[in-house]
Scaffold this motif. Sequence first.
Motif, PDB file in Angstrom:
ATOM      1  N   LYS A  16       1.871  10.647  27.790  1.00 49.28           N
ATOM      2  CA  LYS A  16       2.333   9.738  29.059  1.00 49.28           C
ATOM      3  C   LYS A  16       3.926   9.118  28.864  1.00 49.28           C
ATOM      4  CE  LYS A  16      -2.185   7.855  29.648  1.00 49.28           C
ATOM      5  NZ  LYS A  16      -3.152   6.571  29.654  1.00 49.28           N
ATOM      6  N   ASP A  17       4.293   8.980  27.651  1.00 52.06           N
ATOM      7  CA  ASP A  17       5.666   8.522  27.500  1.00 52.06           C
ATOM      8  C   ASP A  17       6.785   9.643  27.239  1.00 52.06           C
ATOM      9  OD1 ASP A  17       4.726   9.394  24.941  1.00 52.06           O
ATOM     10  OD2 ASP A  17       5.500   7.638  23.882  1.00 52.06           O
ATOM     11  N   ALA A  18       6.549  10.958  27.578  1.00 52.07           N
ATOM     12  CA  ALA A  18       7.499  11.836  27.417  1.00 52.07           C
ATOM     13  C   ALA A  18       8.412  11.672  28.369  1.00 52.07           C
ATOM     14  CB  ALA A  18       6.734  13.384  27.646  1.00 52.07           C
ATOM     15  N   THR A  19       9.570  12.316  27.970  1.00 55.64           N
ATOM     16  CA  THR A  19      10.762  12.495  28.664  1.00 55.64           C
ATOM     17  C   THR A  19      11.064  13.991  28.652  1.00 55.64           C
ATOM     18  OG1 THR A  19      11.731  10.480  28.093  1.00 55.64           O
ATOM     19  CG2 THR A  19      13.309  12.066  28.862  1.00 55.64           C
ATOM     20  N   ILE A  20      11.408  14.531  29.797  1.00 54.35           N
ATOM     21  CA  ILE A  20      11.866  15.597  29.891  1.00 54.35           C
ATOM     22  C   ILE A  20      13.391  16.006  30.344  1.00 54.35           C
ATOM     23  CG2 ILE A  20       9.724  16.871  30.651  1.00 54.35           C
ATOM     24  CD1 ILE A  20      10.686  16.943  33.640  1.00 54.35           C
ATOM     25  N   ALA A  21      14.144  16.992  29.987  1.00 47.69           N
ATOM     26  CA  ALA A  21      15.517  16.765  30.201  1.00 47.69           C
ATOM     27  C   ALA A  21      15.907  18.252  31.062  1.00 47.69           C
ATOM     28  CB  ALA A  21      16.265  16.956  29.011  1.00 47.69           C
ATOM     29  N   VAL A  22      16.747  18.215  31.885  1.00 47.91           N
ATOM     30  CA  VAL A  22      17.241  19.233  32.760  1.00 47.91           C
ATOM     31  C   VAL A  22      18.846  18.959  32.549  1.00 47.91           C
ATOM     32  CG1 VAL A  22      17.485  20.386  34.922  1.00 47.91           C
ATOM     33  CG2 VAL A  22      15.227  19.123  34.518  1.00 47.91           C
ATOM     34  N   THR A  23      19.068  20.321  31.830  1.00 44.37           N
ATOM     35  CA  THR A  23      20.611  20.204  31.683  1.00 44.37           C
ATOM     36  C   THR A  23      21.242  21.515  32.163  1.00 44.37           C
ATOM     37  OG1 THR A  23      20.378  21.325  29.508  1.00 44.37           O
ATOM     38  CG2 THR A  23      20.054  19.031  29.215  1.00 44.37           C
ATOM     39  N   GLY A  24      22.829  21.302  32.343  1.00 41.08           N
ATOM     40  CA  GLY A  24      23.447  22.324  32.697  1.00 41.08           C
ATOM     41  C   GLY A  24      24.899  22.103  32.918  1.00 41.08           C
TER      42      GLY A  24
END
Length: 147
Positions: A16-24
Amino acid sequence: MDQPAVLSLLEGCTGKDATIAVTGDGSLWTARTAWTDALRSLIQEYTGSERRAGKDKTYAAHDRPYRDILTESAFADVEEHTIPIERPWTPQTVIGYLYSTSFAARPLFGDRLEEFQERALALLTEHADAGVLIEHARFDVLLARRP
């Protein structure tokens, strides 16, 4: 990539407290300097005007910003960070990088590979300052959480 499927998978396998990262950080294809523009023109002379995405495909840009896609997912709380970077290259490292990409991989040049490499090295050497080419780029980071 099937973006909705990936986001659905992430929704199901993160806490529930996860963070996802999208990078480029873009690529030399999208960088805008005198040397990258000249190099892109040279690549297109050999591979055609459209950006290649492998031997028999062309690249299609995303039609929507990743931020918009994320805000419509379970990870709608999005922070955006941009980090300016300066990357030094040598003519030889640029050539090595190009061959690792889908837009300038060795097979795209066929029997003209050696000719391309000679011309690219000459072009890059001409633009290099004391053997170094500088790429001014940015590293984009999107951090997305559940609201």
